[in-house]
Design a protein around this motif. Structure first.
Motif, PDB file in Angstrom:
ATOM      1  N   ALA A   1      -8.821  17.502  -5.737  1.00 47.42           N
ATOM      2  CA  ALA A   1      -7.782  16.487  -5.554  1.00 47.42           C
ATOM      3  C   ALA A   1      -7.896  15.904  -4.146  1.00 47.42           C
ATOM      4  O   ALA A   1      -8.259  16.608  -3.204  1.00 47.42           O
ATOM      5  N   GLU A   2      -7.617  14.620  -4.025  1.00 46.77           N
ATOM      6  CA  GLU A   2      -7.692  13.928  -2.747  1.00 46.77           C
ATOM      7  C   GLU A   2      -6.505  12.999  -2.601  1.00 46.77           C
ATOM      8  O   GLU A   2      -5.834  12.676  -3.573  1.00 46.77           O
ATOM      9  N   VAL A   3      -6.283  12.537  -1.384  1.00 46.59           N
ATOM     10  CA  VAL A   3      -5.271  11.520  -1.107  1.00 46.59           C
ATOM     11  C   VAL A   3      -6.001  10.239  -0.735  1.00 46.59           C
ATOM     12  O   VAL A   3      -6.990  10.262  -0.004  1.00 46.59           O
ATOM     13  N   ASP A   4      -5.531   9.106  -1.263  1.00 51.14           N
ATOM     14  CA  ASP A   4      -6.119   7.813  -0.927  1.00 51.14           C
ATOM     15  C   ASP A   4      -4.996   6.806  -0.718  1.00 51.14           C
ATOM     16  O   ASP A   4      -3.859   7.025  -1.127  1.00 51.14           O
ATOM     17  N   LEU A   5      -5.345   5.720  -0.076  1.00 49.89           N
ATOM     18  CA  LEU A   5      -4.437   4.601   0.159  1.00 49.89           C
ATOM     19  C   LEU A   5      -4.704   3.594  -0.944  1.00 49.89           C
ATOM     20  O   LEU A   5      -5.843   3.154  -1.105  1.00 49.89           O
TER      21      LEU A   5
ATOM     22  N   PHE B   1      -4.155  12.173   6.579  1.00 53.56           N
ATOM     23  CA  PHE B   1      -3.264  12.031   5.428  1.00 53.56           C
ATOM     24  C   PHE B   1      -2.597  13.363   5.131  1.00 53.56           C
ATOM     25  O   PHE B   1      -3.130  14.420   5.489  1.00 53.56           O
ATOM     26  N   PRO B   2      -1.459  13.358   4.429  1.00 49.12           N
ATOM     27  CA  PRO B   2      -0.881  14.626   3.977  1.00 49.12           C
ATOM     28  C   PRO B   2      -1.808  15.254   2.941  1.00 49.12           C
ATOM     29  O   PRO B   2      -2.686  14.601   2.385  1.00 49.12           O
TER      30      PRO B   2
ATOM     31  N   ARG C   1       0.821  -1.201   0.000  1.00 49.07           N
ATOM     32  CA  ARG C   1       0.000   0.000   0.000  1.00 49.07           C
ATOM     33  C   ARG C   1       0.864   1.263   0.000  1.00 49.07           C
ATOM     34  O   ARG C   1       1.888   1.309   0.670  1.00 49.07           O
ATOM     35  N   ILE C   2       0.400   2.255  -0.775  1.00 48.53           N
ATOM     36  CA  ILE C   2       1.073   3.547  -0.884  1.00 48.53           C
ATOM     37  C   ILE C   2      -0.002   4.632  -0.812  1.00 48.53           C
ATOM     38  O   ILE C   2      -1.196   4.350  -0.953  1.00 48.53           O
ATOM     39  N   LEU C   3       0.416   5.877  -0.604  1.00 44.87           N
ATOM     40  CA  LEU C   3      -0.501   7.009  -0.688  1.00 44.87           C
ATOM     41  C   LEU C   3      -0.447   7.552  -2.106  1.00 44.87           C
ATOM     42  O   LEU C   3       0.628   7.619  -2.708  1.00 44.87           O
ATOM     43  N   VAL C   4      -1.591   7.923  -2.659  1.00 46.80           N
ATOM     44  CA  VAL C   4      -1.656   8.487  -4.007  1.00 46.80           C
ATOM     45  C   VAL C   4      -2.471   9.774  -3.980  1.00 46.80           C
ATOM     46  O   VAL C   4      -3.381   9.922  -3.175  1.00 46.80           O
ATOM     47  N   THR C   5      -2.112  10.713  -4.859  1.00 47.39           N
ATOM     48  CA  THR C   5      -2.936  11.896  -5.074  1.00 47.39           C
ATOM     49  C   THR C   5      -3.829  11.594  -6.264  1.00 47.39           C
ATOM     50  O   THR C   5      -3.352  11.252  -7.341  1.00 47.39           O
ATOM     51  N   ILE C   6      -5.133  11.718  -6.048  1.00 48.15           N
ATOM     52  CA  ILE C   6      -6.118  11.538  -7.114  1.00 48.15           C
ATOM     53  C   ILE C   6      -6.348  12.907  -7.730  1.00 48.15           C
ATOM     54  O   ILE C   6      -6.585  13.886  -7.014  1.00 48.15           O
ATOM     55  N   ARG C   7      -6.264  12.974  -9.035  1.00 46.92           N
ATOM     56  CA  ARG C   7      -6.410  14.260  -9.727  1.00 46.92           C
ATOM     57  C   ARG C   7      -7.773  14.911  -9.480  1.00 46.92           C
ATOM     58  O   ARG C   7      -8.766  14.226  -9.331  1.00 46.92           O
ATOM     59  N   GLN C   8      -7.774  16.213  -9.484  1.00 42.85           N
ATOM     60  CA  GLN C   8      -9.018  16.978  -9.434  1.00 42.85           C
ATOM     61  C   GLN C   8      -9.821  16.660 -10.691  1.00 42.85           C
ATOM     62  O   GLN C   8      -9.262  16.484 -11.772  1.00 42.85           O
ATOM     63  N   SER C   9     -11.124  16.543 -10.554  1.00 41.47           N
ATOM     64  CA  SER C   9     -11.988  16.263 -11.704  1.00 41.47           C
ATOM     65  C   SER C   9     -13.333  16.934 -11.500  1.00 41.47           C
ATOM     66  O   SER C   9     -13.550  17.614 -10.494  1.00 41.47           O
TER      67      SER C   9
ATOM     68  N   GLY D   1      -4.335  -3.416 -12.162  1.00 40.16           N
ATOM     69  CA  GLY D   1      -4.402  -1.971 -12.020  1.00 40.16           C
ATOM     70  C   GLY D   1      -4.341  -1.511 -10.580  1.00 40.16           C
ATOM     71  O   GLY D   1      -4.164  -2.307  -9.659  1.00 40.16           O
ATOM     72  N   TRP D   2      -4.479  -0.192 -10.395  1.00 38.88           N
ATOM     73  CA  TRP D   2      -4.441   0.423  -9.069  1.00 38.88           C
ATOM     74  C   TRP D   2      -5.805   0.301  -8.410  1.00 38.88           C
ATOM     75  O   TRP D   2      -6.831   0.572  -9.028  1.00 38.88           O
ATOM     76  N   ARG D   3      -5.802  -0.103  -7.147  1.00 37.75           N
ATOM     77  CA  ARG D   3      -7.038  -0.280  -6.388  1.00 37.75           C
ATOM     78  C   ARG D   3      -6.906   0.343  -5.012  1.00 37.75           C
ATOM     79  O   ARG D   3      -5.828   0.511  -4.484  1.00 37.75           O
ATOM     80  N   SER D   4      -8.066   0.615  -4.437  1.00 26.28           N
ATOM     81  CA  SER D   4      -8.151   1.048  -3.051  1.00 26.28           C
ATOM     82  C   SER D   4      -9.338   0.335  -2.439  1.00 26.28           C
ATOM     83  O   SER D   4     -10.400   0.260  -3.036  1.00 26.28           O
ATOM     84  N   SER D   5      -9.142  -0.208  -1.254  1.00 25.79           N
ATOM     85  CA  SER D   5     -10.260  -0.854  -0.567  1.00 25.79           C
ATOM     86  C   SER D   5     -10.370  -0.363   0.863  1.00 25.79           C
ATOM     87  O   SER D   5     -11.248  -0.783   1.593  1.00 25.79           O
ATOM     88  N   ASP D   6      -9.475   0.517   1.255  1.00 28.52           N
ATOM     89  CA  ASP D   6      -9.422   0.945   2.643  1.00 28.52           C
ATOM     90  C   ASP D   6     -10.298   2.156   2.943  1.00 28.52           C
ATOM     91  O   ASP D   6     -10.731   2.347   4.061  1.00 28.52           O
ATOM     92  N   SER D   7     -10.562   2.999   1.943  1.00 29.46           N
ATOM     93  CA  SER D   7     -11.321   4.210   2.202  1.00 29.46           C
ATOM     94  C   SER D   7     -12.825   3.956   2.259  1.00 29.46           C
ATOM     95  O   SER D   7     -13.558   4.724   2.858  1.00 29.46           O
ATOM     96  N   SER D   8     -13.285   2.906   1.630  1.00 30.42           N
ATOM     97  CA  SER D   8     -14.708   2.544   1.645  1.00 30.42           C
ATOM     98  C   SER D   8     -14.820   1.068   2.014  1.00 30.42           C
ATOM     99  O   SER D   8     -14.744   0.209   1.133  1.00 30.42           O
TER     100      SER D   8
END
Length: 101
Positions: A32-36, A84-85, A19-27, A49-56
């Protein structure tokens, strides 16, 4: 980890499942947000691909490469930090392989 917390270009993000922190682009969906996130090689839930399961909890989110702006290693435990930063708000780096159009 002794490295300072700096955002890095997604081309260097580890694709080993950690797991890493990523910046999700503004849309149009929001700022813009940070997610794990983590890289998945694909399974019954979807393709590579890139996935996140921790925020939801209970929901796997898949991110397309263009949605992710940059990444940062997971920071070491810091009990003084409670969030998060901030997302990286700087200018995009020049495209690596053209404009993508």
């Amino acid at each position: 980890m002794d490295e300072p917390e700096l955002w890095r270009h997604m081309s260097g993000a580890p694709k080993d499942g950690n797991r890493i922190l990523v910046t999700i682009r503004q849309s149009e969906q929001g700022p813009a947000e940070v997610d794990l996130a983590y890289w998945s090689n694909g399974d019954q839930f979807g393709g590579e691909g890139w996935r996140s399961s921790d925020s939801s909890p209970g929901r796997i989110v898949e991110y397309a490469e263009p949605e992710l702006k940059c990444w940062m290693p997971m920071p070491s435990a810091n009990l003084a930090r409670t969030s998060f930063p901030s997302p990286w708000e700087g200018k995009d780096a020049p495209e690596l392989d053209g404009s993508g159009i």
